[in-house]
Design a protein around this motif. Sequence first.
Motif, PDB file in Angstrom:
ATOM      1  N   LYS A 279     -27.783 -31.422  -4.339  1.00 58.17           N
ATOM      2  CA  LYS A 279     -27.032 -30.427  -5.125  1.00 58.17           C
ATOM      3  C   LYS A 279     -25.533 -30.689  -5.130  1.00 58.17           C
ATOM      4  O   LYS A 279     -24.803 -30.055  -5.894  1.00 58.17           O
ATOM      5  CB  LYS A 279     -27.302 -29.022  -4.575  1.00 58.17           C
ATOM      6  N   LYS A 280     -25.070 -31.585  -4.241  1.00 54.54           N
ATOM      7  CA  LYS A 280     -23.641 -31.885  -4.081  1.00 54.54           C
ATOM      8  C   LYS A 280     -22.857 -30.616  -3.736  1.00 54.54           C
ATOM      9  O   LYS A 280     -21.796 -30.326  -4.307  1.00 54.54           O
ATOM     10  CB  LYS A 280     -23.053 -32.549  -5.344  1.00 54.54           C
ATOM     11  N   VAL A 281     -23.393 -29.892  -2.753  1.00 54.05           N
ATOM     12  CA  VAL A 281     -22.775 -28.641  -2.306  1.00 54.05           C
ATOM     13  C   VAL A 281     -22.706 -28.662  -0.777  1.00 54.05           C
ATOM     14  O   VAL A 281     -23.643 -29.097  -0.110  1.00 54.05           O
ATOM     15  CB  VAL A 281     -23.601 -27.420  -2.783  1.00 54.05           C
TER      16      VAL A 281
ATOM     17  N   GLU B 118     -19.215 -25.060  -1.209  1.00 56.03           N
ATOM     18  CA  GLU B 118     -18.171 -25.761  -1.959  1.00 56.03           C
ATOM     19  C   GLU B 118     -18.774 -26.877  -2.818  1.00 56.03           C
ATOM     20  O   GLU B 118     -19.771 -27.479  -2.449  1.00 56.03           O
ATOM     21  CB  GLU B 118     -17.152 -26.388  -0.997  1.00 56.03           C
ATOM     22  N   ASP B 119     -18.128 -27.139  -3.950  1.00 55.69           N
ATOM     23  CA  ASP B 119     -18.517 -28.242  -4.819  1.00 55.69           C
ATOM     24  C   ASP B 119     -18.079 -29.546  -4.149  1.00 55.69           C
ATOM     25  O   ASP B 119     -16.882 -29.826  -4.049  1.00 55.69           O
ATOM     26  CB  ASP B 119     -17.846 -28.078  -6.182  1.00 55.69           C
ATOM     27  N   TYR B 120     -19.052 -30.323  -3.685  1.00 56.85           N
ATOM     28  CA  TYR B 120     -18.702 -31.535  -2.934  1.00 56.85           C
ATOM     29  C   TYR B 120     -18.001 -32.575  -3.796  1.00 56.85           C
ATOM     30  O   TYR B 120     -17.190 -33.355  -3.288  1.00 56.85           O
ATOM     31  CB  TYR B 120     -19.954 -32.122  -2.276  1.00 56.85           C
ATOM     32  N   TRP B 121     -18.283 -32.579  -5.081  1.00 57.60           N
ATOM     33  CA  TRP B 121     -17.591 -33.520  -5.981  1.00 57.60           C
ATOM     34  C   TRP B 121     -16.077 -33.318  -5.906  1.00 57.60           C
ATOM     35  O   TRP B 121     -15.312 -34.276  -6.063  1.00 57.60           O
ATOM     36  CB  TRP B 121     -18.047 -33.338  -7.425  1.00 57.60           C
ATOM     37  N   GLN B 122     -15.650 -32.081  -5.684  1.00 54.41           N
ATOM     38  CA  GLN B 122     -14.214 -31.791  -5.620  1.00 54.41           C
ATOM     39  C   GLN B 122     -13.594 -32.298  -4.319  1.00 54.41           C
ATOM     40  O   GLN B 122     -12.392 -32.532  -4.249  1.00 54.41           O
ATOM     41  CB  GLN B 122     -13.982 -30.279  -5.743  1.00 54.41           C
TER      42      GLN B 122
ATOM     43  N   GLY C 257     -19.158 -38.519  -4.137  1.00 48.26           N
ATOM     44  CA  GLY C 257     -20.369 -37.710  -3.984  1.00 48.26           C
ATOM     45  C   GLY C 257     -21.279 -38.121  -2.842  1.00 48.26           C
ATOM     46  O   GLY C 257     -22.417 -37.667  -2.758  1.00 48.26           O
TER      47      GLY C 257
END
Length: 201
Positions: free
Chosen positions: A34-36, A41-45, A50
């Motif tokens: 989910k990349k969280v 938190e949004d892990y991409w940010q 990623g």
Amino acid sequence: MKLYCKPGACSLSPHIVALECGLDFTQVIVDLQKKVTEQGEDYWQINPKGQVPALQFDDGSILTEGVAIVQYLADLKPDRNLLAPTGSLTRYHTLEWLSFVSSELHKSFSPLFRPDTPEEYKSIARAQLEKKYHQVNEALQDKQWLLGLRFTVADAYLYVVTRWAKAIKLDLAGLDALDAWFNRVAERPAVQAALKAEGLV
């Protein structure tokens, strides 16, 4: 510092090193599907790649790639002797092992973890990995650790990918030096603490 990781993934290597160094850091678990992060938190940010691991500093900047992170951590605590000083040939032999584990072992597992990899290719990948583990076993003959008498960042990384080898039941029969080395690493207090923190024991 915050260390972003996924239990049992390659991020276990810097986790072990951080504990071996006695560093103060916060472990943050990431859901890589989910990349969280565990805080939502949004892990991409946080890490545009990623992937884990990522080491975040107080100013928000990050360092990625496990091989780079373990060198940074080891250099913060040179008295722990996890990486020899700059200029020492032992340091470059340690980096040689980090490179081998990263390129020859770690990446060779990728097709075995992908559900869309054809079965015939998986058998080829397994055979290649088994051959490389024979090379590692030879290198460990009559040695306590990869570099001899001192546990280094290279041992931490090799331990993590060797856990994967055991999990997918690679044929490591007869690799007695590798097996003895693996058990020695597993008994280290920092390794036990990292496994416990990631819910792996």
